[in-house]
Design an enzyme around this catalytic site. Structure first.
Site, short mmCIF file in Angstrom:
data_model
loop_
_atom_site.label_atom_id
_atom_site.label_comp_id
_atom_site.label_asym_id
_atom_site.label_seq_id
_atom_site.Cartn_x
_atom_site.Cartn_y
_atom_site.Cartn_z
N HIS A 150 0.86 -1.18 0.00
CA HIS A 150 0.00 0.00 0.00
C HIS A 150 0.90 1.23 0.00
O HIS A 150 1.60 1.48 0.98
CB HIS A 150 -0.88 -0.04 1.27
CG HIS A 150 -1.90 1.05 1.34
ND1 HIS A 150 -2.86 1.08 2.31
CD2 HIS A 150 -2.12 2.15 0.56
CE1 HIS A 150 -3.63 2.15 2.15
NE2 HIS A 150 -3.19 2.82 1.10
N ARG A 186 0.93 4.60 0.64
CA ARG A 186 0.03 5.59 1.27
C ARG A 186 0.45 7.00 0.89
O ARG A 186 1.62 7.26 0.60
CB ARG A 186 0.06 5.42 2.79
CG ARG A 186 -0.55 4.12 3.28
CD ARG A 186 -0.69 4.12 4.78
NE ARG A 186 -1.71 5.05 5.22
CZ ARG A 186 -2.96 4.70 5.58
NH1 ARG A 186 -3.31 3.44 5.58
NH2 ARG A 186 -3.81 5.62 5.94
N ARG A 236 4.13 6.48 4.88
CA ARG A 236 4.59 6.10 6.22
C ARG A 236 5.33 4.76 6.23
O ARG A 236 6.07 4.48 7.15
CB ARG A 236 3.43 6.05 7.21
CG ARG A 236 2.44 4.94 6.93
CD ARG A 236 1.39 4.84 8.01
NE ARG A 236 0.45 5.93 7.95
CZ ARG A 236 -0.79 5.85 8.46
NH1 ARG A 236 -1.17 4.77 9.10
NH2 ARG A 236 -1.64 6.84 8.35
N GLU A 296 -12.43 -6.54 -3.42
CA GLU A 296 -11.81 -7.15 -2.24
C GLU A 296 -12.75 -6.86 -1.07
O GLU A 296 -12.97 -5.70 -0.71
CB GLU A 296 -10.42 -6.57 -1.98
CG GLU A 296 -9.81 -7.22 -0.73
CD GLU A 296 -8.32 -6.93 -0.55
OE1 GLU A 296 -7.60 -6.84 -1.57
OE2 GLU A 296 -7.90 -6.80 0.61
#
Ligand code: PXP
Length: 251
Positions: free
Chosen positions: A50, A52, A56, A158
């Site tokens: 992911h 982001r 992070r 999903e």
């Protein structure tokens, strides 16, 4: 199970938290690519990361290097923003999973609201698919969201299993919250399949709750991260301490 062979469910290993550990110290280890190769060797069917908006954990460079070197498919989870769509179009992962994203959240908290953003999501699906990227939409187990996902032309949904993951086996009133969540996911999975969508699921799955989800035959893929990385600490800690001790004894 009947006499017919059951199709194997794919496992997407989410390695975000290997990057979380790296970013916490600003070191160049643990190496995200190495984690991906180990996962692939151990049987992962795809790698999920992911990227982001606040970067992070996973960094842009991780995604590029994974794309260039991974021996198995790459699934890029990302928010529905122009920046992320540009990155996806240039990196060309095998799959993009569109997720909602809030900066202050600890992790993805709910499914994407496809119904209220249908035109935008449809346009992004088209753009990504034109570059050969398949698109899944991370949605709650909700009929309206599934129907909207189909209308957008997504390849798959999903199903958000976070509420199932959080549910207690028995709540304080003696109810069976976990069983109810499981039933909701099973019904949504069935509907998604009937709508012609690929059926994936993920979030909050761990070693004690995954089995019941694997009984839902129509689910083709699970994406699991936190539990696997957390388990790896303990399957590896003994060896890691022994290696350090051995080096110290040699010195
Ligand atoms: N699927 C999606 C869309 C997610 O956002 C996440 C968390 O990044 C996962 C699966 C994996 O969840 P977990 O880390 O709880 O296994």
């Amino acid at each position: 199970m009947t006499g017919t062979a059951r199709r194997a469910m794919r496992l997407g290993v989410n390695i975000d938290h290997v990057a979380t550990l790296r970013q916490a110290r600003g070191t160049d280890y643990p190496n995200v690519l190495q984690a991906a190769y180990v996962a692939a060797d151990a049987g992962a069917d795809l790698i999920t990361v992911h990227l982001r908006e606040d970067r992070r954990h996973i960094q842009d460079r991780d995604v590029v290097l994974l794309r260039e070197t991974l021996p198995i498919p790459l699934n890029l989870e990302m928010a529905l923003t122009a920046e992320m769509v540009d990155i996806a179009l240039s990196v060309k992962p095998d799959w993009c999973c569109l997720v909602p994203e809030k900066r202050e959240e600890l992790t993805t908290e709910g499914g994407l609201d496809v119904t209220s953003q249908q035109a935008q999501i449809k346009a992004v699906c088209k753009q990504l698919q034109a570059e050969g990227i398949k698109v899944s939409l991370f949605v709650d187990a909700d009929e309206a969201q599934l129907r909207a996902s189909q209308a957008c032309g997504a390849n798959a949904v999903e199903l958000h299993t976070g509420q199932y993951g959080d549910a207690k086996k028995h709540d304080q009133h003696g109810g069976t919250a976990e069983a109810q969540e499981l039933e909701r996911i099973a019904q949504a999975a069935q509907l998604a399949q009937e709508l012609g969508l690929g059926v994936h699921a993920g979030h909050g799955l761990h070693y004690h709750n995954v089995q019941a989800i694997t009984e839902i035959d129509v689910i083709q893929e699970l994406n699991i991260g936190h539990a696997i990385v957390a388990r790896a600490v303990f399957t590896g800690l003994d060896q890691a301490v022994r290696e350090m001790k051995r080096l110290m004894q040699r010195a």
